[in-house]
Design an enzyme around this catalytic site. Structure first.
Site, PDB file in Angstrom:
ATOM      1  N   HIS A  40       0.846  -1.208   0.000  1.00 11.38           N
ATOM      2  CA  HIS A  40       0.000   0.000   0.000  1.00 11.38           C
ATOM      3  C   HIS A  40       0.876   1.250   0.000  1.00 11.38           C
ATOM      4  O   HIS A  40       2.087   1.188   0.226  1.00 11.38           O
ATOM      5  CB  HIS A  40      -0.909  -0.005   1.235  1.00 11.38           C
ATOM      6  N   ASP A 315       4.104  -4.480   3.754  1.00  6.63           N
ATOM      7  CA  ASP A 315       5.549  -4.716   3.875  1.00  6.63           C
ATOM      8  C   ASP A 315       5.813  -6.094   4.490  1.00  6.63           C
ATOM      9  O   ASP A 315       6.762  -6.791   4.107  1.00  6.63           O
ATOM     10  CB  ASP A 315       6.221  -3.604   4.700  1.00  6.63           C
TER      11      ASP A 315
END
Length: 411
Positions: A40, A315
Site C-alpha cells: 500500500h 511490507d
C-alpha cells in the site's frame, strides 16, 4: 563488492545492447500472464512514538485526488458481502493527534499507487500492447487484504493503470481474517503465533539492538519503561518524513541505525534460515501464484482471458516473499513497492519462463539459470516454501511438537 559492481555493470551493458537489438527484432519471449504483489501507499503511523514531539495527523492529509476515483465494490472471494475487518476495527479504536486514525492511506499514498499504475500502464499497454487500455473485468483480477488502506491502494493503482476508463464496476475481492494468506497470519496459524510471538519480544532484547534502543530512548527523552521498538520508531519516522511533518531532532542522527535495526528485528522474527517459518509466512501465497501460472500454461482456467492478477498487500508480505525468493536486500520495502511475476512463452520452442522483478528491477532467483527462469526451475525454487492448503493447515496445527513455545507474548 567488486563482483557486484561488475555484475551490475554487465547487466547495464547487456540491457543497453538488448534495447538496441530490440529495436530491430521482436523479443523471442511472448508475455502470457502478469502477477503483481504491491505494498500500500504512504499512511498515517500505526502508533506515535510516546512522549516526543507530536505530529498533527489532520483529516486534510487523507483527501482523495479526483484522478484516483473509480467505480468499485468490495466483496468476499465469492462476490458476496465484504467480510468483517477486525484489524481495521482495531485501528478505528484509536485516534492520532490531529484527529485521524492509525494506518490510514493518505493523499501522498494514493498518488504513489496511482503512479505505480501509470508505470504498469507504460509497460503493459504502451510499450508492450498486452492489456486492454480500459479496465476489463475478464482480464484483470484484484484481491486485497481486508484493510481500508490496501483496498484504497488497489483502487488508486487501477485508476492509474486504466486512466479511470472502465467497462463495468471494478470488484476488489477480500478474505475473512482467519483465512487470509496475503500476509503472515498469526491468528489463522497457531504454530506461527507460538513461534513468532516470543521472537518478536526477544528481538528487542538482543544485545546490539537493546543497546541502541536504550541510547535512542535516552536521546529522545522517552521513559525507559515505555514499550518502544525500532519497528515502531521507523514506522512513525518514515510516515512523518513522507508527509513533511516534524521529526524529533534526536532522530535525525539515528535515521540509518533505525532503518538497520528495524530490518534486524524483522529478520530475527521471521528467522528465514528455518524453512518452516517462511512456509507458514508465504506457503499458501506462493501456492496461489504457482496455481495461477499452471492454470494459464495448461489452459484449464475458467477465465481464459485473464492476463493480470493484482494483490494489494503489506511490507510484512513482501519481506518474507523476498526472503523466500532469495533476493531480500536487507532494506525495508518502501511504500508502493512491488514484486512482479511475468509468465512468458518462447515463440520458437513454446517453453515457458518466469521473470521476477522488484520495484522495476529484474531479479535472478537462486536456483534459476537465468533472469528468464525456465518454469520447471522456478517451480522447483518455489516448492521449497509453497504449501497447499491442507499441508499449511497441518503445519499450523502441529503445536504439540513445540510445548516450550506455549509461554511468551503473542503478536
Amino acid at each position: 563488492m567488486w563482483a557486484r559492481v561488475g555484475l551490475l555493470g554487465s547487466v547495464a551493458l547487456g540491457s543497453m545492447f538488448w534495447s538496441q537489438k530490440n529495436k530491430t527484432e521482436p523479443s523471442p519471449y511472448e508475455l502470457k500472464l502478469i502477477q503483481v504483489l504491491f505494498r500500500h501507499g504512504a499512511r498515517t503511523p500505526l502508533k506515535s512514538i510516546p512522549d516526543v514531539l507530536e505530529a498533527q495527523w489532520v483529516p486534510e492529509l487523507l483527501e482523495a485526488p479526483a484522478h484516483t476515483e473509480i467505480d468499485y465494490i468490495v466483496t468476499d472471494l465469492k462476490g458476496g458481502p465484504r467480510p468483517p475487518a477486525p484489524v481495521e476495527d482495531s485501528y478505528r479504536a484509536k485516534v492520532l493527534t490531529g484527529g485521524t486514525y492509525p494506518g490510514q492511506l493518505t493523499t501522498v499514498g494514493m498518488q504513489q499507487l496511482y503512479d505505480l499504475g501509470v508505470r504498469l500502464r507504460k509497460r503493459y499497454i504502451q510499450e508492450v500492447p498486452f492489456l486492454t487500455p480500459s479496465f476489463n473485468p475478464k482480464e484483470v483480477y484484484i484481491r486485497s487484504t481486508n484493510i481500508v488502506r490496501t483496498i484504497e491502494s488497489a483502487k488508486c493503482l487501477v485508476a492509474g493503470l486504466f486512466q479511470q476508463e472502465q467497462a463495468g464496476v471494478v470488484s476488489i475481492l477480500t478474505e475473512m481474517a482467519e483465512k487470509e494468506v496475503l500476509y503472515p497470519n498469526y491468528h489463522g496459524c497457531k504454530l506461527l503465533r507460538l513461534l513468532a510471538g516470543p521472537r518478536w519480544a526477544e528481538s528487542s532484547t538482543l544485545p546490539d539492538i537493546a543497546a541502541d534502543l536504550q541510547s535512542i530512548q535516552c536521546a529522545l527523552g522517552v521513559d525507559p519503561h515505555q514499550r518502544l521498538d525500532f519497528i515502531l520508531i521507523r514506522d512513525d519516522m518514515v510516515a512523518r518524513e513522507t508527509h513533511g511533518l516534524p521529526i524529533p531532532t534526536a532522530l535525525e542522527h539515528w535515521r540509518n541505525i533505525v532503518e538497520q535495526r528495524a530490518v534486524d528485528m524483522i529478520n530475527h522474527i521471521y528467522e528465514p534460515s528455518k524453512r518452516q517459518n517462511l512456509q507458514m509466512c508465504v506457503g499458501p501465497l506462493f501456492q496461489l501464484l504457482i496455481t495461477n501460472i499452471e492454470d494459464k500454461v495448461q489452459g484449464i482456467t475458467s477465465y481464459p482471458d485473464r492476463k493480470l492478477f493484482l494483490y494489494s498487500v503489506h511490507d510484512t508480505t513482501l519481506m518474507p516473499c523476498l526472503m523466500a525468493l532469495g533476493v531480500f536486500d536487507m532494506k525495508w520495502p518502501p511504500y508502493a513497492a512491488d514484486i512482479t511475476l511475468e509468465l512468458y512463452q518462447h515463440r520458437q520452442t513454446n517453453q515457458h519462463f518466469v521473470k521476477v522483478s522488484y520495484i522495476g528491477q529484474d531479479q535472478k532467483i537462486p536456483g534459476c539459470s537465468d533472469v528468464y527462469c525456465p518454469l520447471n526451475e522456478f517451480k522447483e525454487a518455489m516448492s521449497v516454501y509453497s504449501l497447499p492448503d491442507e499441508r499449511y493447515q497441518a503445519l499450523c496445527n502441529s503445536t504439540e511438537d513445540h510445548p516450550k513455545h506455549f509461554t511468551g507474548s503473542q503478536v
